[in-house]
Design a protein around this motif. Structure first.
Motif: not given
Lengths: 75, 646
Positions: B247-269
């Protein structure tokens, strides 16, 4: 609302404006708080709670940021 | 950019604005480029050639960018350059204290599959904030060497370059960031049908190209569409499906996943030590952003700037004047002739630079550098934005305009940060009305000396009001609503003397090497013209303006004309043109006022016009010149009538 923190629920804008807001770290899900308001209806100073990064954002732009309402069960 | 030599490796610096990229660059390059703490200062490319560990390196400082999208021109230019195959290694400079936000960009960079090193800059700042960063874990997760540095004091830089040289030309990141299942499945479906035609047409990582399409990067859609329209359609389908599911705009479809990936990375380091972060700095910051504290800060900074330039400048100028005064007397005592005319011209030019400009210019430059370096400038912008918004200025134009108090040229260049062309045009038209340091010198030296402190302060305020009036009348008729400001406010920092000195030197060098010779040559030319009797002709041509409209002696024609090249010239040539440095003996106070007002408002120097031409086209420069000329003639003419009548 000053000093209170809440998570960003949605950004109601599109295209370049949205990119601009996001590029400064204001994403859905980030917990932010308003640190200060500039006089004469100037911008808001918003802080990302986790990183401490600060961004100034005009009030009309800030209106596009919908905050999550506090969940009743609380945390 | 010039072609690279065979034995040279090309290293590019990429990072977000304010990450300290320019500082790192300068630490390596020496005194070659301007450094900025202010969002958007490093907009243009800068490059240098250095030798490091026995390798010849061409080091390129890319513009500071937040992402690799093609929305922003600077971002697109930087990305295209990194993908061009010309870059042997990339140093991703990251503000360690802002790691979570910076990682987003770093992940995007690793996806480009270019040999890469991460430089975790500002480690001192991160530690102060209570962050503990596990760099070896970060290295492992990103698959690239990660080294820490504090560029402002120069630590860690050597090791960063050693790593960059090591990976240059071959070692791509060992890890490709993995997204969650939804994205990875979409990617593998796309990579399974990746057409050969596209591999030939676009020699880039296939995964990277697919990711760009999932992000709806219009530039890549064009590139892919040209050779493989079917693949483009498949990618759009996948993206559409992703967007719909969430239910997101197409331009955001990937961005929010990358954001999740980065948060995960951040919490690990990163681990946060809590509690001890509220220092003096935070208290100072709280004061500055408080409405009352902020007002005090803004007014205080302006007053400090002003009085420092005024009193310190006058004191230094007074000291310099004594030895030169004696010398001047003996030169003027010589019999008239060609030789003495040359001597007088040279002498006045040299004295002018040393005795008038430097005392006023140096204090102003030091203060401006400190304001920039501490992060005070964006805070001032925050405080005054509300007021400026009422006169129709875009919030973000506060920054370029404040820079204009130093020099209008960087102020014109800084308008690049404005996205809306109309805002940019208005800001470029208003910028020349901001009293730059060159004109401050004229105001302080003339009004300060002959009209008093109060009149000088009033003239400054008048200059500010004129800028606002111009902005207001330019934007009043324009119906379109201007976008509000959104800008990063970097943490307050103590000014680093090394950087302040470098900034002052860079701007001063421009004066000493470029402007001072011009001053001396002009002074010489004026002296010779006067000896040949030709100055009367030029003054005669300008006399309708000088004598009729402004009611000044015709002799001010040449100084005003020369002011077009460099505003300080007006001041310096004035003494020569009037035949005395005691200007108060020749001009009445009213006339001095008219002269100062005219100098403040008429066409900015050639350098500013050239900047306007380059940034906004000929029409912008011409319109601005006409506007300044019109306003200056009208206002200074009115003042002349008023003063004359009084």
């Amino acid at each position: 609302m000053e000093g209170e923190t809440a998570a960003i629920h949605a950004l109601h804008s599109d295209g370049a404006t949205r990119k601009r807001i996001q590029s400064l770290g204001l994403f859905e899900g980030r917990r932010i708080c308003v640190v200060a308001r500039a006089p004469f209806s100037g911008p808001l100073l918003v802080e990302d709670v986790a990183t401490g990064a600060r961004v100034m954002i005009a009030r009309d732009l800030a209106e596009n940021i919908e905050m999550e309402s506090r969940a009743p069960e609380g945390r | 950019m010039p072609r690279k030599a065979a034995d040279e490796i090309v290293i590019a610096l990429a990072g977000q604005p304010n990450c300290g990229k320019s500082t790192l660059f300068n630490a390596v390059a020496g005194f070659k480029v301007d450094v900025g703490n202010f969002a958007g200062t490093s907009v243009a490319f800068a490059e240098t050639r250095v030798t490091f560990h026995g390798r010849k390196i061409r080091l390129i400082d890319l513009p500071g960018t937040y992402s690799i999208s093609s929305h922003d021109l600077a971002e697109k230019v930087a990305r295209d350059f990194l993908l061009s195959g010309e870059v042997d290694a990339l140093i991703n400079v990251v503000d360690a204290s802002m790691l979570s936000r910076s990682l987003e960009f770093s992940v995007q960079l690793t996806e480009m599959r270019v040999p890469m090193v991460m430089c975790l800059n500002m480690m001192d700042e991160a530690q102060r904030k209570g962050m503990e960063i596990d760099t070896s874990r970060l290295e492992e997760l990103l698959g690239i060497p990660v080294r820490t540095a504090v560029a402002v004091v120069g630590t860690g830089i050597d090791e960063v370059f050693r790593q960059a040289i090591r990976v240059a030309g071959g070692v791509v990141p060992a890890v490709e960031p993995r997204y969650d299942n939804d994205i990875e499945q979409a990617l593998s479906r796309l990579l399974a049908v990746y057409p050969q035609a596209l591999k030939d047409a676009l020699p880039l990582s296939e995964r990277f190209v697919a990711l760009r399409l999932l992000e709806k990067d219009e530039d890549f859609e064009r590139k892919v569409g040209a050779s493989s329209p079917d693949f483009l359609a498949r990618a759009s389908e996948e993206r559409h499906r992703l967007a719909e599911r969430e239910g997101r705009a197409e331009t955001l479809a990937l961005g929010s996943h990358r954001h999740g990936l980065v948060l995960d990375l951040y919490e690990k380091v990163v681990r946060h030590r809590r509690g001890n972060v509220l220092g003096t700095r935070e208290k100072v910051d709280r004061f500055i952003i408080h409405p009352i504290g902020g007002a005090i800060t803004v007014v205080g900074s302006l007053l400090i700037t002003f009085f420092l330039a005024f009193f310190l400048g006058n004191a230094i100028a007074g000291l310099v004047d004594v030895p030169f005064g004696a010398l001047r007397a003996s030169i003027q005592a010589m019999p008239k002739g060609m030789g003495p005319a040359v001597l007088i011209g040279l002498f006045e030019g040299v004295v002018a630079g040393a005795g008038i400009v430097l005392p006023y210019l140096v204090p102003l430059l030091v203060l401006l550098a400190i304001f920039e370096d501490t992060g005070l400038l964006p805070r001032i912008a925050f405080m005054v934005d509300g007021i400026l918004h009422r006169v129709g200025l875009h919030g973000s134009s506060v920054v370029p305009l404040i820079l204009g108090f130093g020099c209008n040229v960087p102020s014109i260049m800084a308008t690049r940060t404005l996205e809306n062309p109309r805002d940019r045009f208005v800001t470029m038209m208003v910028a020349p009305f901001v009293t730059c340091s060159a004109r401050s010198v004229v105001i302080i030296a003339l009004a300060g000396k002959y009209l008093g402190v109060l009149a000088t302060v009033a003239l400054y305020l008048f200059g500010g009001l004129m800028s606002m009036a111009v902005s207001y009348s330019l934007t009043r008729s324009k119906k379109r609503k201007s976008l509000g400001v959104i800008m990063e406010v970097p943490p307050l920092r103590q000014p680093y003397p090394r950087i302040v000195v470098r900034k002052v030197w860079l701007r001063l060098r421009e004066f000493v090497l470029v402007a001072w010779p011009v001053l001396i040559v002009s002074s010489l030319a004026l002296s010779l013209l006067s000896y040949a009797g030709a100055d009367a002709t030029i003054n005669g041509l300008l006399s309708p303006l000088t004598t009729s409209v402004l009611q000044l002696p015709a002799a001010v024609g040449i100084p005003l004309f020369l002011g077009l090249f460099r505003k300080e010239l007006t001041l310096i040539m004035l003494g020569a043109a009037l035949g005395t440095d005691a200007i108060g003996n020749v001009l009445s106070n009213g006339q001095i006022l008219v002269l100062v007002v005219f100098t403040m408002l008429y066409v900015p120097c050639v350098a500013t016009l050239a900047a306007q031409w380059r940034e906004g086209g000929f029409k912008t420069a011409a319109a601005s010149a006409l506007l300044n000329l019109g306003v200056s003639i009208a206002v200074a003419g009115a003042v002349a009538r008023f003063v004359g009548a009084a």
